[in-house]
Design a protein around this motif. Structure first.
Motif, PDB file in Angstrom:
ATOM      1  N   LEU B 206      -9.224 -57.236  52.588  1.00 35.96           N
ATOM      2  CA  LEU B 206      -9.356 -58.968  52.940  1.00 35.96           C
ATOM      3  C   LEU B 206     -10.516 -59.280  53.647  1.00 35.96           C
ATOM      4  O   LEU B 206     -11.349 -60.142  53.621  1.00 35.96           O
ATOM      5  N   SER B 207     -10.831 -58.296  54.783  1.00 41.47           N
ATOM      6  CA  SER B 207     -12.116 -58.540  55.609  1.00 41.47           C
ATOM      7  C   SER B 207     -13.256 -58.138  54.707  1.00 41.47           C
ATOM      8  O   SER B 207     -14.352 -59.366  54.947  1.00 41.47           O
ATOM      9  N   GLY B 208     -13.478 -57.176  53.997  1.00 41.57           N
ATOM     10  CA  GLY B 208     -14.627 -57.314  53.405  1.00 41.57           C
ATOM     11  C   GLY B 208     -14.781 -58.259  52.146  1.00 41.57           C
ATOM     12  O   GLY B 208     -15.804 -58.826  52.003  1.00 41.57           O
ATOM     13  N   TYR B 209     -13.713 -58.625  51.586  1.00 44.53           N
ATOM     14  CA  TYR B 209     -13.942 -59.846  50.622  1.00 44.53           C
ATOM     15  C   TYR B 209     -14.417 -60.958  51.218  1.00 44.53           C
ATOM     16  O   TYR B 209     -15.125 -61.604  50.667  1.00 44.53           O
ATOM     17  N   CYS B 210     -13.919 -61.279  52.484  1.00 47.98           N
ATOM     18  CA  CYS B 210     -14.133 -62.464  53.159  1.00 47.98           C
ATOM     19  C   CYS B 210     -15.555 -62.433  53.367  1.00 47.98           C
ATOM     20  O   CYS B 210     -16.323 -63.483  53.245  1.00 47.98           O
ATOM     21  N   ARG B 211     -16.100 -61.491  53.972  1.00 53.06           N
ATOM     22  CA  ARG B 211     -17.429 -61.472  54.386  1.00 53.06           C
ATOM     23  C   ARG B 211     -18.527 -61.573  53.120  1.00 53.06           C
ATOM     24  O   ARG B 211     -19.453 -62.087  53.286  1.00 53.06           O
ATOM     25  N   TRP B 212     -17.948 -60.948  51.937  1.00 51.71           N
ATOM     26  CA  TRP B 212     -18.653 -61.013  50.894  1.00 51.71           C
ATOM     27  C   TRP B 212     -18.671 -62.473  50.357  1.00 51.71           C
ATOM     28  O   TRP B 212     -19.689 -62.978  49.873  1.00 51.71           O
ATOM     29  N   LEU B 213     -17.482 -62.933  50.172  1.00 55.62           N
ATOM     30  CA  LEU B 213     -17.188 -64.368  49.627  1.00 55.62           C
ATOM     31  C   LEU B 213     -18.150 -65.436  50.338  1.00 55.62           C
ATOM     32  O   LEU B 213     -18.669 -66.340  49.819  1.00 55.62           O
ATOM     33  N   LEU B 214     -18.155 -65.212  51.692  1.00 59.44           N
ATOM     34  CA  LEU B 214     -18.575 -66.373  52.362  1.00 59.44           C
ATOM     35  C   LEU B 214     -20.206 -66.613  51.993  1.00 59.44           C
ATOM     36  O   LEU B 214     -20.836 -67.698  52.194  1.00 59.44           O
ATOM     37  N   ASP B 215     -20.845 -65.502  51.504  1.00 59.42           N
ATOM     38  CA  ASP B 215     -22.160 -65.591  51.135  1.00 59.42           C
ATOM     39  C   ASP B 215     -22.496 -65.528  49.631  1.00 59.42           C
ATOM     40  O   ASP B 215     -23.663 -65.650  49.149  1.00 59.42           O
ATOM     41  N   ALA B 216     -21.472 -65.486  48.775  1.00 59.74           N
ATOM     42  CA  ALA B 216     -21.531 -65.432  47.261  1.00 59.74           C
ATOM     43  C   ALA B 216     -21.847 -66.888  46.960  1.00 59.74           C
ATOM     44  O   ALA B 216     -21.117 -67.858  47.314  1.00 59.74           O
ATOM     45  N   PRO B 217     -22.567 -67.019  45.788  1.00 59.48           N
ATOM     46  CA  PRO B 217     -22.828 -68.353  45.415  1.00 59.48           C
ATOM     47  C   PRO B 217     -21.799 -68.809  44.245  1.00 59.48           C
ATOM     48  O   PRO B 217     -21.963 -70.079  43.809  1.00 59.48           O
ATOM     49  N   HIS B 218     -20.824 -68.134  43.858  1.00 56.54           N
ATOM     50  CA  HIS B 218     -20.026 -68.543  42.744  1.00 56.54           C
ATOM     51  C   HIS B 218     -19.167 -69.667  42.849  1.00 56.54           C
ATOM     52  O   HIS B 218     -18.925 -70.757  41.853  1.00 56.54           O
ATOM     53  N   LEU B 219     -18.727 -70.057  44.035  1.00 55.45           N
ATOM     54  CA  LEU B 219     -17.918 -71.048  44.420  1.00 55.45           C
ATOM     55  C   LEU B 219     -18.788 -72.101  45.274  1.00 55.45           C
ATOM     56  O   LEU B 219     -17.871 -73.140  45.636  1.00 55.45           O
ATOM     57  N   ALA B 220     -19.793 -71.873  45.333  1.00 49.95           N
ATOM     58  CA  ALA B 220     -20.676 -72.870  46.045  1.00 49.95           C
ATOM     59  C   ALA B 220     -21.064 -73.946  45.503  1.00 49.95           C
ATOM     60  O   ALA B 220     -21.196 -75.084  46.412  1.00 49.95           O
ATOM     61  N   GLU B 221     -21.222 -73.958  44.354  1.00 53.19           N
ATOM     62  CA  GLU B 221     -21.610 -75.311  43.698  1.00 53.19           C
ATOM     63  C   GLU B 221     -20.615 -76.447  43.583  1.00 53.19           C
ATOM     64  O   GLU B 221     -19.869 -75.968  42.752  1.00 53.19           O
ATOM     65  N   ASP B 222     -20.705 -77.262  43.964  1.00 44.73           N
ATOM     66  CA  ASP B 222     -19.738 -78.468  43.764  1.00 44.73           C
ATOM     67  C   ASP B 222     -20.013 -79.216  42.449  1.00 44.73           C
ATOM     68  O   ASP B 222     -21.256 -79.948  42.682  1.00 44.73           O
ATOM     69  N   VAL B 223     -19.331 -78.961  41.602  1.00 48.01           N
ATOM     70  CA  VAL B 223     -19.904 -79.519  40.291  1.00 48.01           C
ATOM     71  C   VAL B 223     -19.660 -80.949  40.142  1.00 48.01           C
ATOM     72  O   VAL B 223     -20.643 -81.407  39.610  1.00 48.01           O
ATOM     73  N   ILE B 224     -18.748 -81.276  40.671  1.00 50.22           N
ATOM     74  CA  ILE B 224     -18.899 -82.964  40.752  1.00 50.22           C
ATOM     75  C   ILE B 224     -18.919 -83.310  41.974  1.00 50.22           C
ATOM     76  O   ILE B 224     -18.462 -83.119  43.095  1.00 50.22           O
ATOM     77  N   PRO B 225     -19.936 -84.477  42.284  1.00 48.93           N
ATOM     78  CA  PRO B 225     -20.347 -84.799  43.527  1.00 48.93           C
ATOM     79  C   PRO B 225     -19.434 -85.551  44.439  1.00 48.93           C
ATOM     80  O   PRO B 225     -18.422 -85.913  43.749  1.00 48.93           O
TER      81      PRO B 225
END
Lengths: 225, 225
Positions: B206-225
DNA sequence: CCAATTCAAACAAACGTTTGACTGAATCCC
DNA sequence: GGGATTCAGTCAAACGTTTGTTTGAATTGG
């Protein structure tokens, strides 16, 4: 009693199963009454005893019915994967894994049984009955094993590798949680349903997560030999 | 004066709640009978009507009781986080996030209410009733908001950011799924229960996943403004 | 005509709830 | 100060309803 299924099915039996899937998908065993089912299926109250031997028999048949229906939707992809596994190409395994996960969340979030299957599956996971064995054998085990094999192939490990199993579970779970926790997430987002764009974004996330996890070390060490 | 030969039992109302938590945690509303509860609580059948106005009232009180008990176990950490958020140090936010997730899975997999809380929560998520509002207001919302704030702080986003909410959900879910899917995962692993080493390994993941996810772009783009 | 299926009716058991009597301790009033 | 009164709480018994199941006759189709 057991009934052969493939020759032309009695109409009533099929109607009862279809109604029972949605009923048991929403409420649990005790929350669904036999009268409610036969009314919705436009059948007589004693049809349940006649066709399934009782309410319990109907429930077990329903779970089996659902597991087969759900598995059928993934069958082509699972078979494709089993054949590809012979080649043992690591990169292809990663691709297949991502692709499968995408199709899986599609089923969960927008598929035909996306509303009923999760309810039954998660209830049986929480408090397993006879029905869990059916679910495991016909649905959970084939799916879990196939994904584990993909992970193991990519990482050059055995299919019995615990770390591969853990990774397969983590990946499946990351998709599943957007179905289970749907109510709360949608409430936080101020929405009432997922949009196509949401699902697309989730797929992209799963894909990225998958490719990261496969090379990540945290789940890789089997603590107990 | 008469000396009590038994250790003093909690008041009837409290005993009913304690029994009801474990009962409703295992089976659903219709699967639990009032007689079963009062017998286990060594109370009279009419105590439910007297103290809670009926079975439904007992259920609602039970959910509230559980939400408060569970929230209480996380309260110190949540408060600590709220104060740290003032400082707005990105690295500290990531650390706090990992730490919270670790404590959270600890509660789910080995905590006092780890057996009862998930059953009620996931049932209410699947088919929300009046009780879901209680659960959301007293437990889910505070937790979700705090984690979202941590993510948003790290990424320099607003607390209303959809991408931060999605990431918070993904992280929580990755821990939760090891509780929900416990039956199947343990069966695949050939175990009957998680060991301390398993939990430790999950925390590392979980710790490793967390640190990766925080900088990952895949969930970062809010498709609907 | 016979076997398979459907049907209305009735079954006992379990369900949630209500009732009215009973308890023991606190409160009141003369 | 002491008998009467009140009140929250407990109890066994019974309430009417719904539950899953069974029955035996009616109906259907090959």
């Amino acid at each position: 009693m057991s009934v052969s299924n493939h020759p032309p099915l009695p109409e009533t039996r099929e109607r009862l199963l279809q109604v029972a899937v949605t009923a048991f998908g929403q409420r649990d065993y005790d929350g669904v009454s036999t009268r409610e089912i036969v009314e919705a299926a436009e059948a007589n109250i004693s049809a349940i005893s006649y066709h399934f031997g009782g309410k319990r028999g109907l429930y077990l048949a329903t779970v089996e019915y659902l597991a087969e229906q759900f598995h059928k939707q993934m069958a082509p992809r699972l078979e494709e994967i089993r054949q590809a596994l012979e080649a043992s190409d690591a990169q292809a395994c990663a691709d297949l894994l991502c692709e499968f996960l995408g199709g899986f969340v599609e089923l969960l979030l927008a598929g035909e049984h996306g509303e009923s299957a999760p309810g039954i599956i998660f209830r049986e996971q929480h408090r397993p009955t006879d029905a869990y064995d059916i679910l495991y054998r016909k649905l959970l085990q084939p799916m879990h094993e196939t994904l584990t094999a993909l992970v193991a192939c990519y990482r050059g490990e055995s299919r019995e590798s615990h770390s591969a199993m853990l990774m397969a579970h983590a990946l499946l779970g990351q998709g599943v949680i957007f179905r289970i926790g749907r109510t709360t997430l949608l409430k936080r987002l101020g929405k009432t349903a997922y949009t196509r764009a949401d699902i697309k974004q989730l797929k992209r996330h799963l894909s990225g997560y998958c490719r990261w996890l496969l090379d990540a070390p945290h789940l890789a060490e089997d603590v107990i030999p």
